[in-house]
Design a protein around this motif. Structure first.
Motif, mmCIF file in Angstrom:
data_model
loop_
_atom_site.group_PDB
_atom_site.id
_atom_site.type_symbol
_atom_site.label_atom_id
_atom_site.label_comp_id
_atom_site.label_asym_id
_atom_site.label_seq_id
_atom_site.Cartn_x
_atom_site.Cartn_y
_atom_site.Cartn_z
ATOM 1 N N GLU A 1 0.848 -1.196 0.000
ATOM 2 C CA GLU A 1 0.000 0.000 0.000
ATOM 3 C C GLU A 1 0.881 1.242 0.000
ATOM 4 O O GLU A 1 1.890 1.302 0.725
ATOM 5 N N MET A 2 0.502 2.222 -0.821
ATOM 6 C CA MET A 2 1.181 3.512 -0.802
ATOM 7 C C MET A 2 0.234 4.593 -1.297
ATOM 8 O O MET A 2 -0.789 4.301 -1.929
ATOM 9 N N LYS A 3 0.587 5.827 -1.002
ATOM 10 C CA LYS A 3 -0.214 6.960 -1.446
ATOM 11 C C LYS A 3 0.720 8.120 -1.767
ATOM 12 O O LYS A 3 1.876 8.151 -1.340
ATOM 13 N N LYS A 4 0.203 9.061 -2.528
ATOM 14 C CA LYS A 4 0.990 10.247 -2.830
ATOM 15 C C LYS A 4 1.181 11.074 -1.553
ATOM 16 O O LYS A 4 0.273 11.173 -0.724
ATOM 17 N N SER A 5 2.363 11.653 -1.440
ATOM 18 C CA SER A 5 2.649 12.542 -0.318
ATOM 19 C C SER A 5 2.625 13.981 -0.805
ATOM 20 O O SER A 5 3.073 14.281 -1.918
ATOM 21 N N ASP A 6 2.085 14.875 0.023
ATOM 22 C CA ASP A 6 2.039 16.287 -0.356
ATOM 23 C C ASP A 6 3.247 17.066 0.163
ATOM 24 O O ASP A 6 3.315 18.287 0.063
ATOM 25 N N ILE A 7 4.217 16.342 0.707
ATOM 26 C CA ILE A 7 5.429 16.991 1.182
ATOM 27 C C ILE A 7 6.245 17.470 -0.010
ATOM 28 O O ILE A 7 6.437 16.750 -0.994
ATOM 29 N N ILE A 8 6.746 18.696 0.059
ATOM 30 C CA ILE A 8 7.624 19.228 -0.981
ATOM 31 C C ILE A 8 9.036 18.719 -0.703
ATOM 32 O O ILE A 8 9.580 18.923 0.385
ATOM 33 N N VAL A 9 9.623 18.027 -1.673
ATOM 34 C CA VAL A 9 10.897 17.349 -1.436
ATOM 35 C C VAL A 9 11.952 17.818 -2.429
ATOM 36 O O VAL A 9 11.647 18.274 -3.533
ATOM 37 N N THR A 10 13.186 17.675 -2.001
ATOM 38 C CA THR A 10 14.334 17.846 -2.899
ATOM 39 C C THR A 10 15.269 16.691 -2.614
ATOM 40 O O THR A 10 15.991 16.688 -1.617
ATOM 41 N N GLY A 11 15.194 15.694 -3.455
ATOM 42 C CA GLY A 11 16.018 14.511 -3.264
ATOM 43 C C GLY A 11 16.073 13.692 -4.525
ATOM 44 O O GLY A 11 15.426 14.007 -5.531
ATOM 45 N N LYS A 12 16.840 12.628 -4.471
ATOM 46 C CA LYS A 12 16.977 11.744 -5.613
ATOM 47 C C LYS A 12 15.831 10.739 -5.634
ATOM 48 O O LYS A 12 15.354 10.313 -4.568
ATOM 49 N N PRO A 13 15.375 10.317 -6.815
ATOM 50 C CA PRO A 13 14.352 9.270 -6.865
ATOM 51 C C PRO A 13 14.805 8.023 -6.097
ATOM 52 O O PRO A 13 15.926 7.544 -6.273
ATOM 53 N N GLY A 14 13.923 7.550 -5.226
ATOM 54 C CA GLY A 14 14.237 6.386 -4.403
ATOM 55 C C GLY A 14 14.811 6.725 -3.051
ATOM 56 O O GLY A 14 14.978 5.844 -2.196
ATOM 57 N N GLU A 15 15.115 8.002 -2.810
ATOM 58 C CA GLU A 15 15.733 8.401 -1.545
ATOM 59 C C GLU A 15 14.692 8.482 -0.434
ATOM 60 O O GLU A 15 13.616 9.049 -0.608
ATOM 61 N N ILE A 16 15.028 7.912 0.726
ATOM 62 C CA ILE A 16 14.160 7.989 1.896
ATOM 63 C C ILE A 16 14.329 9.364 2.535
ATOM 64 O O ILE A 16 15.435 9.753 2.923
ATOM 65 N N ILE A 17 13.244 10.111 2.625
ATOM 66 C CA ILE A 17 13.334 11.448 3.231
ATOM 67 C C ILE A 17 12.640 11.496 4.588
ATOM 68 O O ILE A 17 12.713 12.504 5.283
ATOM 69 N N SER A 18 11.974 10.413 4.965
ATOM 70 C CA SER A 18 11.409 10.302 6.310
ATOM 71 C C SER A 18 11.365 8.837 6.698
ATOM 72 O O SER A 18 10.847 7.998 5.950
ATOM 73 N N ASP A 19 11.936 8.518 7.872
ATOM 74 C CA ASP A 19 11.917 7.142 8.375
ATOM 75 C C ASP A 19 11.373 7.095 9.795
ATOM 76 O O ASP A 19 11.665 6.194 10.555
ATOM 77 N N ARG A 20 10.592 8.109 10.144
ATOM 78 C CA ARG A 20 10.031 8.183 11.490
ATOM 79 C C ARG A 20 8.616 7.598 11.501
ATOM 80 O O ARG A 20 8.423 6.411 11.380
ATOM 81 N N LYS A 21 7.608 8.474 11.600
ATOM 82 C CA LYS A 21 6.231 7.994 11.643
ATOM 83 C C LYS A 21 5.748 7.532 10.278
ATOM 84 O O LYS A 21 4.800 6.758 10.175
ATOM 85 N N GLU A 22 6.383 8.032 9.208
ATOM 86 C CA GLU A 22 6.026 7.633 7.846
ATOM 87 C C GLU A 22 7.290 7.256 7.087
ATOM 88 O O GLU A 22 8.370 7.773 7.370
ATOM 89 N N LEU A 23 7.118 6.346 6.121
ATOM 90 C CA LEU A 23 8.201 6.029 5.204
ATOM 91 C C LEU A 23 7.912 6.774 3.914
ATOM 92 O O LEU A 23 7.073 6.356 3.110
ATOM 93 N N ILE A 24 8.578 7.898 3.720
ATOM 94 C CA ILE A 24 8.346 8.749 2.561
ATOM 95 C C ILE A 24 9.556 8.662 1.644
ATOM 96 O O ILE A 24 10.704 8.794 2.088
#
Length: 305
Positions: A241-264
């Motif tokens: 299961e996954m959904k779109k995130s509305d977080i504005i990001v600057t990273g490489k495709p595939g990069e984990i930008i959150s590993d706390r309450k959500e895996l983004i």
């Protein structure tokens, strides 16, 4: 009539039930039983389960091209196929009126995975085509089609369930005219042909270089099984299961930008939040439960490298 029905998954069961109740089915042909789990327990196909429950003889050739005499012995008048799973030799096709209930709007998506391709490609409409069988894959003349909408939440399982009922309805509406020889017979436009070959294991890997919508569509096409796969340090994690995130990001495709309450995770045009996974050798779980105390994933890691 002597009717032979060929099919394997649950998609085929409503059509088989209609034929059996309305006309009677002399023989069911389905794929060989599978062994599942660590104990190797035998699993019957949904079509075989229905046949056994209704005392219909069952034939399960390993290779239809080499083992088909049981079908000829029935002296069929009508053969109807719905997601059987093997190529059928000409000697069988020529022995009776041979029809197929194909899960796409032909000539689009000839092949064994039309439902998966329709979802993966972001189609909004699909359907079932009742057609004559030919030796060339899904290339026979068409008789009729029925359409249905693909909703954003549809998976292969839910869409197959809808198409299974469309297939049954097509038989109810068209079979009498086929038997009488008064039906339409429409050639396929070869210039519009596309193919949907069976999904290979390497095609289960989700590609974060795609945009978020395309990744989610790809995952939906793989549900409920085999699910999507992502890799970190050569460890496979299955995604359910996954959904779109509305977080504005600057990273490489595939990069984990959150590993706390959500895996983004970053995608080509934004990010997705992965909400249900199955870590290697573990059960399916909510990602929030997995992130508590785990040491496999950390912010800055990049999937599928």
């Amino acid at each position: 009539m002597n009717i032979v029905f060929m099919g394997t998954p649950s998609y085929a069961v409503p059509s088989l039930a209609y034929l059996h109740v309305t006309y009677g089915v002399k023989l069911v042909v389905t794929q060989p039983d599978k062994k599942i789990g660590r104990k190797g327990e035998i699993e019957h196909s949904p079509v075989k389960k229905y046949a056994l429950e209704h005392n219909i003889p069952v034939f399960q050739p390993i290779k239809m091209r080499q083992d088909y005499q049981t079908i000829l012995d029935v002296k069929p008048d009508l053969i109807i196929t719905a997601a059987y799973g093997q190529m059928i030799p000409n000697v069988i096709l020529d022995s009776a009126i041979s029809l197929n209930l194909h899960g796409s709007l032909l000539p689009k998506y000839r092949g064994g995975a039309p439902v998966q391709y329709a979802i993966k490609n972001g189609d909004t409409v699909t359907g079932v085509t009742l057609m004559y069988m030919a030796q060339k894959m899904d290339a026979g003349d068409m008789i009729a089609k029925k359409e249905t909408e693909i909703f954003p939440e549809d998976t292969t399982e839910t869409l197959m369930n809808k198409l299974s009922m469309l297939a049954k309805e097509l038989l109810e509406e068209e079979l009498d005219s086929v038997i009488k020889g008064t039906n339409n017979r429409i050639k396929q436009d070869e210039s519009l042909v596309s193919f949907a070959y069976n999904i290979k294991p390497e095609e289960e890997t989700l590609d974060f270089n795609m945009n978020s919508d395309s990744i989610i569509n790809h995952l939906r096409s793989l549900l409920p099984q085999p699910a999507g796969s992502i890799f970190i340090n050569n460890v496979r994690i299955k995604v359910y299961e996954m959904k779109k995130s509305d977080i504005i990001v600057t990273g490489k495709p595939g990069e984990i930008i959150s590993d706390r309450k959500e895996l983004i995770v970053c995608t080509a045009d934004g990010a997705v939040s992965i909400t249900k996974i199955q870590p290697e050798n573990k059960k399916i779980m909510a990602t929030t439960d997995f992130l508590n105390g785990q040491k496999i994933l950390k912010k800055g890691d990049i999937f599928n490298q």
